[in-house]
Scaffold this motif. Structure first.
Motif, mmCIF file in Angstrom:
data_model
loop_
_atom_site.group_PDB
_atom_site.id
_atom_site.type_symbol
_atom_site.label_atom_id
_atom_site.label_comp_id
_atom_site.label_asym_id
_atom_site.label_seq_id
_atom_site.Cartn_x
_atom_site.Cartn_y
_atom_site.Cartn_z
ATOM 1 N N GLY A 95 0.972 -0.919 -0.026
ATOM 2 C CA GLY A 95 0.151 0.403 -0.112
ATOM 3 C C GLY A 95 0.807 1.119 -0.086
ATOM 4 O O GLY A 95 0.479 2.846 0.049
ATOM 5 N N GLY A 107 -4.200 -6.630 2.731
ATOM 6 C CA GLY A 107 -4.677 -6.002 3.857
ATOM 7 C C GLY A 107 -4.653 -6.766 5.208
ATOM 8 O O GLY A 107 -4.220 -6.213 6.281
ATOM 9 N N ARG A 124 -0.622 -6.155 6.541
ATOM 10 C CA ARG A 124 -0.368 -4.792 6.695
ATOM 11 C C ARG A 124 -0.768 -4.936 7.757
ATOM 12 O O ARG A 124 -0.845 -4.662 8.709
ATOM 13 C CB ARG A 124 -1.559 -3.813 5.866
ATOM 14 C CG ARG A 124 -0.742 -3.227 4.727
ATOM 15 C CD ARG A 124 -1.380 -1.900 4.025
ATOM 16 N NE ARG A 124 -2.719 -2.009 4.228
ATOM 17 C CZ ARG A 124 -3.057 -2.939 2.907
ATOM 18 N NH1 ARG A 124 -2.992 -3.015 1.720
ATOM 19 N NH2 ARG A 124 -4.196 -2.748 3.050
ATOM 20 N N ASN A 125 -2.057 -5.318 8.422
ATOM 21 C CA ASN A 125 -2.463 -5.251 9.742
ATOM 22 C C ASN A 125 -1.389 -6.028 10.544
ATOM 23 O O ASN A 125 -1.762 -5.712 11.656
ATOM 24 C CB ASN A 125 -4.157 -5.860 9.468
ATOM 25 C CG ASN A 125 -5.251 -6.653 10.913
ATOM 26 O OD1 ASN A 125 -6.369 -6.195 10.755
ATOM 27 N ND2 ASN A 125 -4.447 -5.642 12.364
ATOM 28 N N PRO A 138 -10.129 -2.372 10.547
ATOM 29 C CA PRO A 138 -10.256 -1.505 9.723
ATOM 30 C C PRO A 138 -8.538 -0.798 9.009
ATOM 31 O O PRO A 138 -8.201 -0.521 10.115
ATOM 32 C CB PRO A 138 -10.997 -0.950 8.711
ATOM 33 C CG PRO A 138 -12.042 -1.381 9.864
ATOM 34 C CD PRO A 138 -11.043 -2.220 11.464
ATOM 35 N N TRP A 139 -7.890 -0.070 8.163
ATOM 36 C CA TRP A 139 -7.143 -0.158 8.040
ATOM 37 C C TRP A 139 -7.399 1.296 8.541
ATOM 38 O O TRP A 139 -6.078 2.346 8.891
ATOM 39 C CB TRP A 139 -5.939 0.255 6.732
ATOM 40 C CG TRP A 139 -4.987 0.762 6.372
ATOM 41 C CD1 TRP A 139 -4.440 1.801 5.428
ATOM 42 C CD2 TRP A 139 -3.926 0.479 6.908
ATOM 43 N NE1 TRP A 139 -3.572 2.107 5.815
ATOM 44 C CE2 TRP A 139 -2.756 1.127 6.729
ATOM 45 C CE3 TRP A 139 -3.160 -1.148 7.546
ATOM 46 C CZ2 TRP A 139 -1.477 1.446 7.038
ATOM 47 C CZ3 TRP A 139 -2.118 -0.834 8.461
ATOM 48 C CH2 TRP A 139 -1.346 0.183 8.044
ATOM 49 N N ASN A 151 -5.138 -13.974 8.042
ATOM 50 C CA ASN A 151 -5.314 -13.969 6.581
ATOM 51 C C ASN A 151 -6.424 -15.237 5.702
ATOM 52 O O ASN A 151 -7.147 -14.044 4.997
ATOM 53 C CB ASN A 151 -4.283 -14.348 5.726
ATOM 54 C CG ASN A 151 -4.052 -14.240 4.540
ATOM 55 O OD1 ASN A 151 -3.706 -13.140 4.158
ATOM 56 N ND2 ASN A 151 -3.946 -15.033 3.474
ATOM 57 N N TYR A 189 -9.537 -12.174 6.346
ATOM 58 C CA TYR A 189 -9.570 -11.913 5.993
ATOM 59 C C TYR A 189 -10.597 -12.150 4.562
ATOM 60 O O TYR A 189 -10.992 -11.496 3.483
ATOM 61 C CB TYR A 189 -7.817 -10.529 5.566
ATOM 62 C CG TYR A 189 -7.518 -9.773 6.095
ATOM 63 C CD1 TYR A 189 -8.048 -8.450 5.327
ATOM 64 C CD2 TYR A 189 -7.243 -9.649 7.907
ATOM 65 C CE1 TYR A 189 -7.685 -6.702 5.981
ATOM 66 C CE2 TYR A 189 -7.254 -8.669 8.241
ATOM 67 C CZ TYR A 189 -7.448 -7.540 7.324
ATOM 68 O OH TYR A 189 -7.366 -6.542 8.318
#
Length: 469
Positions: free
Chosen positions: A65, A253, A256-257, A274-275, A303, A306
């Motif tokens: 990102g 995502g 990142r989390n 949420p980011w 994962n 997600y």
């Protein structure tokens, strides 16, 4: 004052997950402060640097990102060599550095120890510049250097314990300590957010900032990332390459989390958030200085959550590299013309609830696209026992007689076949599953048979029956 942070990786290998964590923390901090994120590639190790490693860094940042065009740079440390040399010259001319031609063997001979650091032999001998002579910083004899750190408080270092360290090699090129400081000065870096492993270098670098007459940046040393044995993650021992996780089918995502939880946590009893929540709530000063455990099992569970949260259409799109073998993904075991997009779409919702990484889609659906299933021999041996031949004969006959080829009819029919033999459905369907899919586990059987179709299902069951003769 505009906040300027930097991420400064070296292009000497795959992109480390610890580096990705630091990049994200810098990125969020800059965004929170209305500042600037600078990417600087520290490429002065010519023997180990490769252009493909630099491209790998840029691609990995894109994936998590931090996209190209949204930050300043990339700059390359090698392009700043002139500034490095000029700073070294200023330190020498001001008396803050001196030349030395001692070898490691010379120091050992004088001190009688191979473990003792440099003994300051040339400190006051007035040796001038010359070929093969390194430039050393003249560390203060007394006092302390206090590092004000947003995460670690105020670590204090006694100057007398800091040796006169080398800042430029015999060929005049700057070593990391000086190059790093000069680059940060040149780029106006206000905050240095980096891994804890750099903390021992920080008093030396702060002394260089002071000697060059510039106020040091704000420091923040984030915790080291360790494995399950509480050892620092190692490229030689651990799975640390961000690209490897991407190519295995981890979602950006989820990664990142999870990376942001290494040393920090959002408010409340929650981890998957949420980011936008992470961007709002992250605080550098709340980062725990203790080592952060990189738990691959926990990441895998993240994962899976997600994946299950994706709309089905997005899940289908996300699986395409593994279904088609694009990019860095290995080709699937079927030929392109064998792939049936409609069949995959039919089973996608079932597969989505059962996989934790996207690469697992291939062994879950390969039976749909191969001319014959790939038989797991261990599964065959375990499942095809006495009575399996009779059961398959009866199941084939019952399936042949079905008017409607749908999951519910298939299930009720096979239940009846099993009941006649005193078997529950689990025992009854096991030989059928292995005959049709080649495995003992996978997608729901009857929905799979419905999508596979009558002809292909019966052909595979007959082939398995012949093998039992």
């Amino acid at each position: 004052m505009t906040v300027r942070v930097r991420f400064a990786p070296s292009p000497t290998g795959m992109f480390h997950v610890g580096g990705a964590r630091s990049a994200l923390q810098n990125w969020i901090y800059a965004k929170q402060q209305g500042g600037v994120f600078v990417l600087r590639v520290e490429d002065t190790d010519a023997a180990r640097n490769k252009p493909e490693w630099t491209e790998g860094i840029l691609s990995a940042l894109d994936w998590i990102g931090i996209s190209r065009g949204s930050y300043e740079g990339p700059y390359f440390q090698s392009q700043n060599a002139g500034e490095h040399r000029a700073a070294a010259a200023r330190l020498y001319e001001s008396g803050r550095a001196y030349y030395c031609d001692c070898t490691r063997e010379d120091v050992q001979a004088r001190t009688g120890s191979q473990h003792q650091g440099y003994d300051g032999y040339h400190r006051d001998l007035g040796l001038g510049p010359g070929e093969g002579r390194a430039l050393r910083f003249r560390t203060p004899d007394e006092g302390t250097t206090v590092v004000v750190d947003l995460i670690r408080g105020e670590p204090t270092f006694e100057n007398r314990l800091i040796e006169d360290f080398v800042i430029a090699r015999g060929d005049g090129s700057a070593v990391f300590l000086l190059a790093n400081v000069v680059d940060d000065m040149t780029m106006g870096i206000t905050h240095v957010i980096r891994a804890e492993e750099h903390l021992p270098n920080t008093p030396k670098q702060q002394l260089l900032w002071d000697a060059l007459g510039v106020k040091p940046p704000v420091w923040a040393h984030v915790p080291v990332v360790v494995n399950e044995k509480r050892q620092k993650l190692s490229k030689r021992r651990d799975k640390v390459a961000l690209e490897a996780y991407r190519d295995e089918g981890y979602l950006a995502g989820a990664m990142r989390n999870y990376l942001m939880l290494l040393g920090w946590a959002p408010s409340g009893d929650r981890e998957i958030v949420p980011w936008s929540v992470i961007e709002d709530e992250f605080r550098l000063e709340e980062v725990n200085p203790s080592p952060a455990f990189f738990d691959e099992k926990k990441l895998r569970a993240f994962n899976g959550e997600y994946i299950r949260a994706l709309p089905v259409a997005e899940f289908i799109d996300a699986c395409q590299p593994w279904l088609t073998g694009t990019g860095t993904i290995a080709p699937p075991p079927w030929q392109p013309e064998e792939f049936d997009a409609d069949a995959f779409a039919a089973v996608a919702p079932l597969a989505q609830t059962r996989i934790a990484v996207l690469s697992e889609i291939v062994p879950n659906v390969d039976f749909l696209f191969l001319a014959a299933p790939t038989i797991d021999e261990a599964a065959w041996t375990k499942t095809m026992k006495d009575g399996s031949a009779d059961l398959l004969d009866a199941a084939v006959a019952a399936f042949e007689a079905l008017e409607s080829w749908d999951a519910e009819s298939l299930k009720s029919t096979l239940e009846a076949v099993g009941a006649e033999r005193g078997l529950k459905l689990g025992k009854t369907q096991a030989p059928v599953r292995v005959a049709v899919t080649g495995r003992t586990i996978g997608l729901p059987l009857f929905e799979s048979l419905e999508v596979l179709g009558r002809e292909r299902t019966l052909t595979r069951m007959r082939a398995a029956r012949l093998r039992l003769v």
